[in-house]
Scaffold this active site. Structure first.
Site, PDB file in Angstrom:
ATOM      1  N   ASP A 226       0.813  -1.214   0.000  1.00 22.83           N
ATOM      2  CA  ASP A 226       0.000   0.000   0.000  1.00 22.83           C
ATOM      3  C   ASP A 226       0.849   1.268   0.000  1.00 22.83           C
ATOM      4  O   ASP A 226       0.363   2.356   0.331  1.00 22.83           O
ATOM      5  CB  ASP A 226      -0.969   0.002   1.194  1.00 22.83           C
ATOM      6  CG  ASP A 226      -2.147   0.951   1.002  1.00 22.83           C
ATOM      7  OD1 ASP A 226      -2.546   1.156  -0.161  1.00 22.83           O
ATOM      8  OD2 ASP A 226      -2.659   1.480   1.999  1.00 22.83           O
ATOM      9  N   ASP A 264      -3.998  -3.693  -5.426  1.00 22.71           N
ATOM     10  CA  ASP A 264      -3.400  -2.350  -5.509  1.00 22.71           C
ATOM     11  C   ASP A 264      -1.916  -2.329  -5.882  1.00 22.71           C
ATOM     12  O   ASP A 264      -1.397  -1.256  -6.218  1.00 22.71           O
ATOM     13  CB  ASP A 264      -3.579  -1.567  -4.196  1.00 22.71           C
ATOM     14  CG  ASP A 264      -5.024  -1.261  -3.883  1.00 22.71           C
ATOM     15  OD1 ASP A 264      -5.864  -1.320  -4.799  1.00 22.71           O
ATOM     16  OD2 ASP A 264      -5.324  -0.960  -2.713  1.00 22.71           O
ATOM     17  N   ASP A 417     -11.710  -0.227   5.960  1.00 23.77           N
ATOM     18  CA  ASP A 417     -10.675   0.187   5.008  1.00 23.77           C
ATOM     19  C   ASP A 417      -9.552   0.950   5.702  1.00 23.77           C
ATOM     20  O   ASP A 417      -8.513   1.218   5.102  1.00 23.77           O
ATOM     21  CB  ASP A 417     -11.272   1.104   3.932  1.00 23.77           C
ATOM     22  CG  ASP A 417     -12.311   0.401   3.087  1.00 23.77           C
ATOM     23  OD1 ASP A 417     -12.088  -0.762   2.719  1.00 23.77           O
ATOM     24  OD2 ASP A 417     -13.358   1.021   2.801  1.00 23.77           O
TER      25      ASP A 417
END
Length: 444
Positions: A226, A264, A417
């Site tokens: 991330d 991601d 999240d």
């Protein structure tokens, strides 16, 4: 009663001796299992393969269902033929699978798939090995499974939602969360919180196979995960990540699984600060793509971002660098909220652009876990990615529509999240919140 799902062969490792296995005429073939493996010995009286058979009865086969059979074998003489048949255990002895392999003196692992043409509870798996000379075949790890998408997707019995329900059975929200969310099939995520990834993946895939359903698993342990955002963490070094992925793949083995690779990671790759870091990211994703697809029954998908993030042409370049040619395709909208029709349109555009660049036949899946209201708020604005209000559960895991291969609950509904949006205090990324779950169920 014979098993219908999961591993249909009893005592396939022979850890319980020869229990459950029969053999032909004793003067031609004999069985022993001295050390967690079978030793089948044929005499010179066994001239033809079928003179020295051994096997197991009461195998359930269903017409139109895809099966996988695997085993490890070697022989005392190189060049020994071993015939495998799966079919009716009585006249007319119709075979659904008939394969002959040639053994060496070294262990070799064999895997075959077949779609059954038979419907029977009196099926049989048998091996034949007569060749006119004394020979011993060493056999172990015999496995026959039938977990397919047709059988449905696996529901995680130990999801964060189920853990919360078990711990809070009197909470008035528990029945609603159980019915609308926890009993639905979805993905299990594995990452840096996973203590022993090989063992835990193995246990999860084994549990799914035991009930004949397909597990959805997510590999989420990328080095510099991330890019330092809400879900930061992951493997401590690139080499540690490669070892982790190797263990993940080993945990799946030759069982069926649907794998989503590193949400991601490709979409964020070009945001990394140096060319070295960017190249390393692509290399690590490509390693995961190659390694996780070594399993013969794995359906692996790279993460392909979402319709509101990158242009299809941009995403395609990253998918190619990330090794999409080794996989089945890509996933759209993981942990996001775009409506299914918008995600389908985006996925089809990516497929077309991939084909234009020489990568034909890619498929895509869509995360529908939280897209029931789409990603646009009441003012026509695209919602933030992090725990926005007004979202709703989408279509549960099922076959796809609009060009998508499957609609899947990839993100776990109710898992935060991050400490953002409408998340209450104390709910960082990955932590289950009954408050968030109830909002998704009711569309608030």
């Amino acid at each position: 009663m014979a098993g219908t799902y999961g591993d249909l062969v009893d005592n396939g490792t022979f850890s319980n001796g020869t229990t459950g296995w029969w053999s032909g005429t004793p003067t031609m073939v004999s069985l022993a299992a001295p050390d967690n493996g079978l030793e089948a010995s044929a005499t010179t009286d066994a001239i033809s393969l079928w003179d020295a058979p051994f096997g197991q009865d009461d195998i359930t086969l269903r017409q139109g269902v895809l099966y996988t059979v695997s085993f490890t074998a070697r022989a005392s003489q190189a060049g020994t033929d071993l015939r495998l048949q799966i079919g009716l255990g009585a006249a007319p002895w119709t075979a659904a699978l008939d394969k002959t392999v040639t053994l060496t003196t070294a262990d070799t692992h064999f895997v075959f798939q077949f779609t059954s043409t038979l419907s029977t509870t009196a099926g049989q798996i048998s091996f034949q090995m007569g060749q006119g000379t004394e020979v011993t075949v060493y056999l172990t790890e015999v496995c026959l499974t039938c977990s397919t998408v047709r059988e449905g997707f696996y529901t995680d019995p130990d999801s964060n939602a189920m853990k919360w329900i078990d711990q809070n059975p009197q909470d008035p929200r528990a029945p609603l969360i159980l019915k609308a969310l926890a009993r639905r099939p979805g993905a299990r995520w594995f990452g840096d919180w996973t203590t022993d990834v090989r063992a835990e993946v193995d246990a999860y895939v084994t549990a799914a196979a035991a009930v004949g359903t397909l597990p959805i698993v997510v590999a989420y342990n990328m080095y510099n995960r991330d890019n330092g955002g809400e879900s930061s963490g992951g493997a401590r070094t690139p080499d540690a990540y490669r070892s982790w992925i190797d263990a993940f793949a080993s945990g799946i083995g030759d069982r069926p699984a649907l794998v989503i690779i590193e949400p991601d990671s490709l979409a964020q790759a070009e945001y990394l600060p140096t060319e070295t870091a960017r190249s390393e990211r692509y290399s690590l994703v490509a390693h995961a793509a190659r390694t996780l697809t070594t399993g013969p029954r794995v359906r692996a998908y790279l993460d392909g971002a979402n319709a509101a993030w990158l242009k299809p042409s941009e995403m395609v370049g990253r998918l190619i660098k990330g090794g999409i040619t080794a996989t089945r395709g890509f996933a759209v909208g993981v942990a996001n909220f775009d409506a299914t029709d918008i995600s389908c349109s985006y996925g089809q555009q990516v497929v077309t652009e991939l084909a234009n660049r020489g990568v034909a036949g890619a498929r895509f899946v869509i995360d529908t876990s939280r897209n029931g209201h789409g990603a646009v708020d009441d003012n026509g604005q695209h919602v933030d990615y992090c725990n926005p209000a007004g979202r709703r559960l989408g279509v549960p895991s099922s076959v796809g529509v609009g060009g998508a291969e499957y609609l899947l609950w990839i993100k776990v509904p109710g898992d935060s999240d991050g400490q953002c949006g409408v998340a209450p205090p104390g709910t960082p990324a990955g932590v289950f919140s009954p408050y968030l779950a109830e909002r998704l169920i009711l569309g608030r």
